[in-house]
Design a protein around this motif. Sequence first.
Motif, short mmCIF file in Angstrom:
data_model
loop_
_atom_site.label_atom_id
_atom_site.label_comp_id
_atom_site.label_asym_id
_atom_site.label_seq_id
_atom_site.Cartn_x
_atom_site.Cartn_y
_atom_site.Cartn_z
N SER A 199 18.36 45.13 44.98
CA SER A 199 18.95 46.13 44.08
C SER A 199 18.29 46.07 42.70
N HIS A 215 28.67 42.47 39.13
CA HIS A 215 28.55 41.48 40.21
C HIS A 215 28.82 40.08 39.69
N SER A 219 22.84 37.31 47.82
CA SER A 219 21.81 37.17 46.79
C SER A 219 20.59 38.02 47.10
N GLU A 230 26.34 45.78 36.55
CA GLU A 230 26.84 46.29 37.83
C GLU A 230 28.12 45.58 38.28
N GLU A 233 28.22 41.18 47.78
CA GLU A 233 26.84 41.31 48.25
C GLU A 233 26.13 39.97 48.21
N LEU A 254 23.04 42.31 36.73
CA LEU A 254 24.21 41.96 37.55
C LEU A 254 25.51 42.13 36.76
N GLN A 284 26.00 34.45 42.12
CA GLN A 284 27.27 34.53 41.38
C GLN A 284 27.81 33.15 40.99
N GLU A 311 20.53 40.84 48.79
CA GLU A 311 20.86 42.25 48.53
C GLU A 311 20.81 42.55 47.03
N LEU A 312 21.29 41.63 46.22
CA LEU A 312 21.26 41.81 44.76
C LEU A 312 19.82 41.76 44.24
#
Length: 300
Positions: free
Chosen positions: A11, A93, A5, A91, A3, A88, A50, A7-8
């Motif tokens: 979320s 990520h 940044s 989840e 995904e 993160l 990430q 989108e995260l």
Amino acid sequence: MKESSDELFFSFIEYLQIEKNYSSYTIEFYKKDLEQFFLFMKSQGIQSVQEVEYLDARLYVTELYQRKLARSSAARKISCLRSFYKFLLREKHVTENPFTYVVQPKTKKRIPSFFYEEEISLLFKACDQTTLLGKRNIALLELLYATGIRVSECTGIRLKDIDFDMATILVRGKGGKERYIPFGHFACEALQNYIHNVRNELMKGKDEHSFLFINSRGGPLTSRGVRYILSKIIETASMTRKIHPHMLRHSFATHLLNNGADMRTVQELLGHSQLSTTQVYTHVTKDHLRKTYMNHHPRA
């Protein structure tokens, strides 16, 4: 598929809204803090959240210090990013939280601003109780001082939340936590007068809703509206100091402790999850005790 940044980011905001049940006011701070960090990432050529490592986190904190932010602001931004990466990590990520070991600046514990009891009396006297809005204002002021509730909690109160038989009010605080708070006969009289003689008048011909406090047009009173009302009361009372709604909350806690209430009870009434948050008021009460001693002891 990994995904992005953005989108995260969305979320995480959804997680704050649904799981953490944070207020829109708090979420706005999280959004701004994350957006600023994303700008930093862009300036460093970091493509996604990430890719951020501990050294990047250290560099960002150094940049915060160079901008000479208040320690409380810097601490909030670091806390926000630590929470973001904790989410993160949960989840899956990311494999580690780059902000785990970043040292937060120690924030000074400010002594809360509060009104002395004589000043509170001036505020009540400044409300013109011959008008509909003046009667609403006295009810608002009485309730805020009688219960120590936050303005956001006050504007969320509905008629069904008040139990006049038990003289208690149901309040929904931070994170959706509910608590019952008692109120005295002054607030009781002011509220009953407002509900029966003022609210009904202001609601005539308007769309019905169940919020307790309303504006002159019959709509629910907002936090901004409360601040405006309190500022006008201060102006009428000819008091030179500035007011923010939390001062009534601070006054509530300070006056209770000065008059012998125990810390645990005040903590419960304020809706603090940590006793340490309530203990800031001991600075005020100690100061009050010292001044009383110095003014009244024959050999002070």
